[in-house]
Design a protein around this motif. Structure first.
Motif, PDB file in Angstrom:
ATOM      1  N   MET A  65       0.876  -1.242   0.028  1.00 41.64           N
ATOM      2  CA  MET A  65       0.127  -0.111  -0.072  1.00 41.64           C
ATOM      3  C   MET A  65       0.832   1.249  -0.028  1.00 41.64           C
ATOM      4  SD  MET A  65      -3.054   0.814   2.608  1.00 41.64           S
ATOM      5  CE  MET A  65      -4.010   2.016   2.318  1.00 41.64           C
ATOM      6  N   GLU A  66       0.618   2.314  -0.864  1.00 38.44           N
ATOM      7  CA  GLU A  66       1.127   3.439  -1.050  1.00 38.44           C
ATOM      8  C   GLU A  66       1.119   4.516   0.074  1.00 38.44           C
ATOM      9  OE1 GLU A  66       1.368   7.015  -4.354  1.00 38.44           O
ATOM     10  OE2 GLU A  66       1.233   4.771  -4.755  1.00 38.44           O
ATOM     11  N   GLN A  67       2.020   4.976   0.897  1.00 41.89           N
ATOM     12  CA  GLN A  67       1.991   5.853   2.002  1.00 41.89           C
ATOM     13  C   GLN A  67       1.527   7.277   1.472  1.00 41.89           C
ATOM     14  OE1 GLN A  67       5.708   6.070   4.144  1.00 41.89           O
ATOM     15  NE2 GLN A  67       4.783   7.507   5.613  1.00 41.89           N
ATOM     16  N   GLU A  68       0.553   7.869   2.252  1.00 45.56           N
ATOM     17  CA  GLU A  68      -0.132   9.205   2.080  1.00 45.56           C
ATOM     18  C   GLU A  68       0.908  10.083   2.479  1.00 45.56           C
ATOM     19  OE1 GLU A  68      -4.204  11.058   2.886  1.00 45.56           O
ATOM     20  OE2 GLU A  68      -3.305   9.832   4.576  1.00 45.56           O
ATOM     21  N   THR A  69       1.353  10.927   1.194  1.00 41.95           N
ATOM     22  CA  THR A  69       2.385  12.155   1.576  1.00 41.95           C
ATOM     23  C   THR A  69       1.667  13.630   1.800  1.00 41.95           C
ATOM     24  OG1 THR A  69       2.522  12.521  -0.828  1.00 41.95           O
ATOM     25  CG2 THR A  69       4.022  10.954   0.076  1.00 41.95           C
TER      26      THR A  69
END
Length: 53
Positions: free
Chosen positions: A1-5
């Protein structure tokens, strides 16, 4: 899962230009989510902000 930036942050303030309370959202880079630290990526359209510190 891609980390929120980034997060959208809601600002409510009185606009001298519009002579009323307005709400605007601005994108901010997450610096430290647990400490609530963000770096704004854009500026308000209808108002100006004074930053101290």
């Amino acid at each position: 899962m891609e980390q929120e930036t980034h997060k959208k942050i809601l600002f409510k303030y009185y606009s001298d230009y519009l002579d009323e309370v307005v709400s605007e959202t601005m994108w901010a880079e997450i610096i430290d989510l647990e400490k609530g630290l963000f770096k704004l990526d854009n500026i308000p359209f209808f108002g100006t902000f004074n930053c101290y510190g």
